[in-house]
Design an enzyme around this catalytic site. Structure first.
Site, PDB file in Angstrom:
ATOM      1  N   SER A 143       0.865  -1.186   0.000  1.00  0.00           N
ATOM      2  CA  SER A 143       0.000   0.000   0.000  1.00  0.00           C
ATOM      3  C   SER A 143       0.896   1.228   0.000  1.00  0.00           C
ATOM      4  O   SER A 143       2.087   1.134   0.351  1.00  0.00           O
ATOM      5  CB  SER A 143      -0.886   0.003   1.252  1.00  0.00           C
ATOM      6  OG  SER A 143      -1.498   1.266   1.464  1.00  0.00           O
ATOM      7  N   TYR A 156      -2.120  -0.724  10.384  1.00  0.00           N
ATOM      8  CA  TYR A 156      -2.147  -0.910   8.928  1.00  0.00           C
ATOM      9  C   TYR A 156      -0.779  -0.621   8.316  1.00  0.00           C
ATOM     10  O   TYR A 156      -0.282  -1.395   7.485  1.00  0.00           O
ATOM     11  CB  TYR A 156      -3.217  -0.008   8.319  1.00  0.00           C
ATOM     12  CG  TYR A 156      -3.489  -0.279   6.861  1.00  0.00           C
ATOM     13  CD1 TYR A 156      -4.187  -1.418   6.468  1.00  0.00           C
ATOM     14  CD2 TYR A 156      -3.049   0.592   5.871  1.00  0.00           C
ATOM     15  CE1 TYR A 156      -4.437  -1.678   5.126  1.00  0.00           C
ATOM     16  CE2 TYR A 156      -3.292   0.342   4.535  1.00  0.00           C
ATOM     17  CZ  TYR A 156      -3.996  -0.794   4.161  1.00  0.00           C
ATOM     18  OH  TYR A 156      -4.233  -1.052   2.837  1.00  0.00           O
TER      19      TYR A 156
END
Length: 290
Positions: A143, A156
Protein backbone atom coordinates in the site's frame (compact mmCIF):
# COMPACT_ATOMS: atom_id res chain seq x y z
CA UNK A 1 5.93 -12.86 -19.04
CA UNK A 2 4.82 -12.02 -22.56
CA UNK A 3 1.52 -13.90 -22.51
CA UNK A 4 -0.82 -15.10 -19.81
CA UNK A 5 -3.00 -17.19 -22.11
CA UNK A 6 -3.38 -20.69 -20.65
CA UNK A 7 -1.28 -19.69 -17.62
CA UNK A 8 -2.65 -20.52 -14.17
CA UNK A 9 -2.98 -17.58 -11.79
CA UNK A 10 -3.99 -17.78 -8.13
CA UNK A 11 -5.42 -14.62 -6.58
CA UNK A 12 -6.22 -14.10 -2.90
CA UNK A 13 -8.90 -11.60 -1.93
CA UNK A 14 -10.65 -12.41 -5.20
CA UNK A 15 -14.25 -11.94 -3.98
CA UNK A 16 -14.26 -8.18 -4.59
CA UNK A 17 -12.25 -5.07 -5.41
CA UNK A 18 -8.85 -5.31 -7.05
CA UNK A 19 -8.82 -9.10 -6.75
CA UNK A 20 -12.08 -9.47 -8.62
CA UNK A 21 -11.15 -6.96 -11.32
CA UNK A 22 -7.80 -8.64 -11.86
CA UNK A 23 -9.39 -12.10 -12.04
CA UNK A 24 -11.91 -10.99 -14.67
CA UNK A 25 -9.21 -9.22 -16.69
CA UNK A 26 -6.99 -12.31 -16.62
CA UNK A 27 -9.92 -14.51 -17.59
CA UNK A 28 -10.40 -12.32 -20.66
CA UNK A 29 -6.82 -13.30 -21.61
CA UNK A 30 -7.95 -16.96 -21.57
CA UNK A 31 -5.97 -17.64 -18.43
CA UNK A 32 -6.90 -20.25 -15.83
CA UNK A 33 -7.82 -18.41 -12.64
CA UNK A 34 -7.93 -19.79 -9.12
CA UNK A 35 -9.96 -17.52 -6.84
CA UNK A 36 -9.22 -17.55 -3.10
CA UNK A 37 -11.22 -15.68 -0.49
CA UNK A 38 -13.09 -16.27 2.77
CA UNK A 39 -16.34 -14.93 1.23
CA UNK A 40 -18.00 -17.78 -0.71
CA UNK A 41 -20.82 -15.60 -2.05
CA UNK A 42 -18.41 -13.02 -3.43
CA UNK A 43 -16.27 -15.80 -4.89
CA UNK A 44 -19.27 -17.21 -6.72
CA UNK A 45 -20.02 -13.80 -8.24
CA UNK A 46 -16.41 -13.34 -9.33
CA UNK A 47 -16.33 -16.84 -10.82
CA UNK A 48 -19.44 -16.11 -12.88
CA UNK A 49 -17.86 -12.93 -14.23
CA UNK A 50 -14.65 -14.80 -15.07
CA UNK A 51 -16.53 -17.51 -16.96
CA UNK A 52 -18.44 -14.87 -18.89
CA UNK A 53 -15.13 -13.19 -19.75
CA UNK A 54 -13.80 -16.39 -21.32
CA UNK A 55 -11.53 -17.86 -18.65
CA UNK A 56 -9.90 -21.13 -19.74
CA UNK A 57 -10.75 -22.57 -16.32
CA UNK A 58 -12.12 -21.07 -13.13
CA UNK A 59 -11.67 -22.57 -9.66
CA UNK A 60 -12.90 -21.17 -6.35
CA UNK A 61 -11.50 -21.97 -2.92
CA UNK A 62 -12.91 -20.59 0.31
CA UNK A 63 -9.76 -19.78 2.27
CA UNK A 64 -8.84 -17.61 5.25
CA UNK A 65 -5.31 -16.46 4.41
CA UNK A 66 -4.55 -15.94 8.10
CA UNK A 67 -4.64 -19.75 8.50
CA UNK A 68 -1.42 -21.32 7.28
CA UNK A 69 -2.96 -24.80 7.03
CA UNK A 70 -5.83 -23.52 4.89
CA UNK A 71 -3.47 -21.77 2.48
CA UNK A 72 -1.26 -24.86 2.27
CA UNK A 73 -4.32 -26.98 1.43
CA UNK A 74 -5.29 -24.51 -1.31
CA UNK A 75 -1.78 -24.70 -2.77
CA UNK A 76 -1.98 -28.50 -2.85
CA UNK A 77 -5.37 -28.25 -4.55
CA UNK A 78 -3.73 -26.21 -7.31
CA UNK A 79 -1.14 -28.93 -7.83
CA UNK A 80 -3.87 -31.56 -8.00
CA UNK A 81 -6.03 -29.53 -10.40
CA UNK A 82 -3.50 -27.73 -12.61
CA UNK A 83 -0.10 -29.16 -11.74
CA UNK A 84 0.72 -25.87 -10.02
CA UNK A 85 0.42 -22.15 -10.71
CA UNK A 86 2.44 -19.76 -12.87
CA UNK A 87 1.47 -16.58 -11.03
CA UNK A 88 0.47 -15.91 -7.42
CA UNK A 89 -1.11 -12.60 -6.45
CA UNK A 90 -1.23 -12.10 -2.68
CA UNK A 91 -3.91 -9.42 -2.66
CA UNK A 92 -6.14 -10.17 0.37
CA UNK A 93 -6.17 -7.45 2.99
CA UNK A 94 -8.12 -5.59 5.66
CA UNK A 95 -8.16 -2.06 7.04
CA UNK A 96 -7.97 -0.81 10.60
CA UNK A 97 -7.67 2.55 12.35
CA UNK A 98 -6.64 3.61 15.82
CA UNK A 99 -4.16 6.07 17.25
CA UNK A 100 -1.45 4.65 19.45
CA UNK A 101 -2.78 4.56 22.99
CA UNK A 102 -6.21 3.64 21.65
CA UNK A 103 -5.11 0.85 19.31
CA UNK A 104 -5.75 -2.55 20.88
CA UNK A 105 -3.48 -5.55 20.68
CA UNK A 106 -6.37 -7.52 19.21
CA UNK A 107 -6.74 -5.13 16.27
CA UNK A 108 -3.00 -5.05 15.70
CA UNK A 109 -2.81 -8.85 15.65
CA UNK A 110 -5.87 -9.15 13.38
CA UNK A 111 -4.40 -6.68 10.90
CA UNK A 112 -0.99 -8.34 10.87
CA UNK A 113 -2.40 -11.87 10.62
CA UNK A 114 -4.29 -11.07 7.43
CA UNK A 115 -2.23 -8.35 5.74
CA UNK A 116 1.25 -9.63 6.56
CA UNK A 117 0.98 -13.28 7.55
CA UNK A 118 -1.50 -13.87 4.74
CA UNK A 119 1.20 -12.79 2.29
CA UNK A 120 3.80 -14.93 4.05
CA UNK A 121 1.54 -18.00 4.07
CA UNK A 122 0.73 -17.59 0.38
CA UNK A 123 4.34 -17.06 -0.61
CA UNK A 124 5.63 -20.03 1.37
CA UNK A 125 2.86 -22.40 0.25
CA UNK A 126 3.00 -21.61 -3.47
CA UNK A 127 6.72 -20.92 -3.88
CA UNK A 128 7.68 -24.56 -4.64
CA UNK A 129 5.25 -24.46 -7.58
CA UNK A 130 6.58 -21.15 -8.87
CA UNK A 131 10.26 -22.12 -8.81
CA UNK A 132 9.52 -25.25 -10.85
CA UNK A 133 8.30 -23.08 -13.74
CA UNK A 134 10.70 -21.76 -16.35
CA UNK A 135 8.91 -18.44 -15.96
CA UNK A 136 6.71 -17.41 -13.04
CA UNK A 137 5.59 -14.35 -11.11
CA UNK A 138 4.99 -13.57 -7.44
CA UNK A 139 2.95 -10.42 -6.84
CA UNK A 140 2.50 -9.09 -3.29
CA UNK A 141 0.20 -6.15 -2.60
CA UNK A 142 1.41 -3.56 -0.09
CA UNK A 143 0.00 0.00 0.00
CA UNK A 144 1.10 3.61 -0.16
CA UNK A 145 0.86 3.24 3.63
CA UNK A 146 3.82 0.90 3.21
CA UNK A 147 5.78 3.93 1.96
CA UNK A 148 4.97 6.50 4.65
CA UNK A 149 3.69 6.56 8.22
CA UNK A 150 0.19 7.99 8.65
CA UNK A 151 -1.59 9.18 11.82
CA UNK A 152 -4.08 6.68 13.23
CA UNK A 153 -2.75 3.90 10.99
CA UNK A 154 -0.08 2.24 13.12
CA UNK A 155 -1.45 -1.28 12.65
CA UNK A 156 -2.15 -0.91 8.93
CA UNK A 157 1.19 0.80 8.22
CA UNK A 158 3.04 -1.86 10.21
CA UNK A 159 1.43 -4.63 8.17
CA UNK A 160 2.09 -2.96 4.82
CA UNK A 161 5.67 -1.95 5.66
CA UNK A 162 6.19 -5.59 6.69
CA UNK A 163 4.87 -6.79 3.32
CA UNK A 164 7.28 -4.42 1.63
CA UNK A 165 10.33 -5.58 3.59
CA UNK A 166 9.43 -9.26 3.25
CA UNK A 167 8.87 -8.99 -0.50
CA UNK A 168 12.04 -7.03 -1.20
CA UNK A 169 14.06 -9.64 0.70
CA UNK A 170 12.30 -12.50 -1.12
CA UNK A 171 13.17 -10.84 -4.42
CA UNK A 172 16.83 -10.97 -3.46
CA UNK A 173 16.54 -14.63 -2.45
CA UNK A 174 14.99 -15.48 -5.82
CA UNK A 175 17.58 -13.74 -7.98
CA UNK A 176 18.78 -16.12 -10.65
CA UNK A 177 15.54 -18.11 -10.69
CA UNK A 178 12.70 -17.81 -13.17
CA UNK A 179 10.44 -16.12 -10.60
CA UNK A 180 9.84 -12.39 -11.05
CA UNK A 181 8.80 -10.66 -7.81
CA UNK A 182 6.56 -7.58 -7.97
CA UNK A 183 5.53 -5.33 -5.09
CA UNK A 184 2.31 -3.34 -5.57
CA UNK A 185 1.63 0.03 -3.94
CA UNK A 186 -2.02 1.01 -4.52
CA UNK A 187 -3.15 4.51 -3.70
CA UNK A 188 -6.84 5.24 -3.22
CA UNK A 189 -8.69 2.49 -5.09
CA UNK A 190 -12.49 2.25 -5.01
CA UNK A 191 -12.92 -1.00 -3.08
CA UNK A 192 -14.96 -1.99 -0.03
CA UNK A 193 -11.93 -2.44 2.23
CA UNK A 194 -12.83 0.58 4.38
CA UNK A 195 -16.42 -0.64 4.76
CA UNK A 196 -15.13 -3.56 6.82
CA UNK A 197 -12.51 -1.56 8.70
CA UNK A 198 -11.99 -1.85 12.45
CA UNK A 199 -11.92 1.37 14.46
CA UNK A 200 -10.28 1.60 17.88
CA UNK A 201 -10.93 4.59 20.09
CA UNK A 202 -13.85 6.73 21.23
CA UNK A 203 -15.66 7.02 17.91
CA UNK A 204 -19.43 6.68 17.60
CA UNK A 205 -21.03 4.62 14.82
CA UNK A 206 -22.08 7.84 13.07
CA UNK A 207 -18.52 9.19 13.23
CA UNK A 208 -17.20 5.92 11.85
CA UNK A 209 -19.65 6.12 8.97
CA UNK A 210 -18.57 9.70 8.19
CA UNK A 211 -14.97 8.52 8.17
CA UNK A 212 -15.79 5.68 5.78
CA UNK A 213 -17.63 8.09 3.50
CA UNK A 214 -14.73 10.56 3.51
CA UNK A 215 -12.22 7.82 2.73
CA UNK A 216 -14.43 6.54 -0.09
CA UNK A 217 -14.54 10.05 -1.60
CA UNK A 218 -10.72 10.10 -1.69
CA UNK A 219 -10.47 6.86 -3.67
CA UNK A 220 -10.12 7.99 -7.28
CA UNK A 221 -8.76 4.88 -9.04
CA UNK A 222 -11.12 2.17 -10.22
CA UNK A 223 -10.40 -1.51 -9.48
CA UNK A 224 -10.28 -2.10 -13.23
CA UNK A 225 -7.53 0.52 -13.66
CA UNK A 226 -5.65 -1.06 -10.78
CA UNK A 227 -5.97 -4.47 -12.43
CA UNK A 228 -4.56 -3.10 -15.70
CA UNK A 229 -1.57 -1.65 -13.85
CA UNK A 230 -0.86 -4.98 -12.17
CA UNK A 231 -1.24 -6.86 -15.45
CA UNK A 232 1.27 -4.51 -17.12
CA UNK A 233 3.62 -5.04 -14.21
CA UNK A 234 3.41 -8.84 -14.49
CA UNK A 235 4.15 -8.67 -18.20
CA UNK A 236 7.13 -6.37 -17.65
CA UNK A 237 8.36 -8.25 -14.55
CA UNK A 238 8.29 -4.89 -12.80
CA UNK A 239 9.74 -4.94 -9.26
CA UNK A 240 7.49 -2.04 -8.18
CA UNK A 241 3.97 -1.25 -9.36
CA UNK A 242 2.50 2.11 -8.33
CA UNK A 243 -1.27 2.44 -8.76
CA UNK A 244 -2.77 5.91 -9.13
CA UNK A 245 -1.36 9.41 -9.32
CA UNK A 246 -1.59 9.66 -5.53
CA UNK A 247 0.71 6.64 -5.20
CA UNK A 248 3.22 8.27 -7.55
CA UNK A 249 3.14 11.48 -5.51
CA UNK A 250 3.51 9.69 -2.17
CA UNK A 251 6.37 7.57 -3.49
CA UNK A 252 8.13 10.73 -4.67
CA UNK A 253 7.57 12.38 -1.28
CA UNK A 254 9.02 9.39 0.57
CA UNK A 255 12.05 9.29 -1.75
CA UNK A 256 12.83 13.03 -1.71
CA UNK A 257 12.02 13.73 1.94
CA UNK A 258 12.48 10.47 3.85
CA UNK A 259 13.41 12.25 7.09
CA UNK A 260 11.10 15.26 6.82
CA UNK A 261 7.88 14.15 5.12
CA UNK A 262 6.14 14.07 8.54
CA UNK A 263 5.10 17.73 8.37
CA UNK A 264 3.47 17.28 4.96
CA UNK A 265 1.59 14.20 6.16
CA UNK A 266 0.50 15.96 9.38
CA UNK A 267 -0.82 18.93 7.39
CA UNK A 268 -2.80 16.65 5.09
CA UNK A 269 -4.18 14.70 8.06
CA UNK A 270 -5.26 17.92 9.79
CA UNK A 271 -7.09 19.05 6.64
CA UNK A 272 -8.81 15.68 6.43
CA UNK A 273 -9.94 15.88 10.08
CA UNK A 274 -11.32 19.38 9.48
CA UNK A 275 -13.23 18.14 6.44
CA UNK A 276 -14.56 15.26 8.52
CA UNK A 277 -15.73 17.59 11.28
CA UNK A 278 -17.69 19.68 8.77
CA UNK A 279 -19.31 16.67 7.11
CA UNK A 280 -22.96 15.92 7.70
CA UNK A 281 -23.81 12.44 9.00
CA UNK A 282 -24.77 10.03 6.20
CA UNK A 283 -28.50 9.71 5.59
CA UNK A 284 -30.09 7.32 8.06
CA UNK A 285 -27.11 7.25 10.45
CA UNK A 286 -28.48 9.84 12.84
CA UNK A 287 -26.47 12.23 14.94
CA UNK A 288 -24.63 11.42 18.10
CA UNK A 289 -26.61 11.88 21.31
CA UNK A 290 -25.62 15.04 23.14
Amino acid sequence: MKTLTDKTIAITGAASGIGRALAVRLASECACVALLDRDPSGLADTAALCRAAGGAAVETLTVDVARRDAVAAAAQAMVDRFGGVDVLVNNAGVSSSGAIGQLTGETLRWTMEINFWGVVHGTMAFLPQLVRRNEASLVNVSSVYGLIGVPGQAAYCASKFAVRGFTEAVRQDLRGTGVAVSLVFPGGVRTNIVAGSRFDGAMSPAEQERLRTAFAASQHTSPEAAAEAILRGIRRKAPRILIGSDATAIDLLARLRPATYDSAVAKKAAAFRAQLARAEPPAGSGREAS
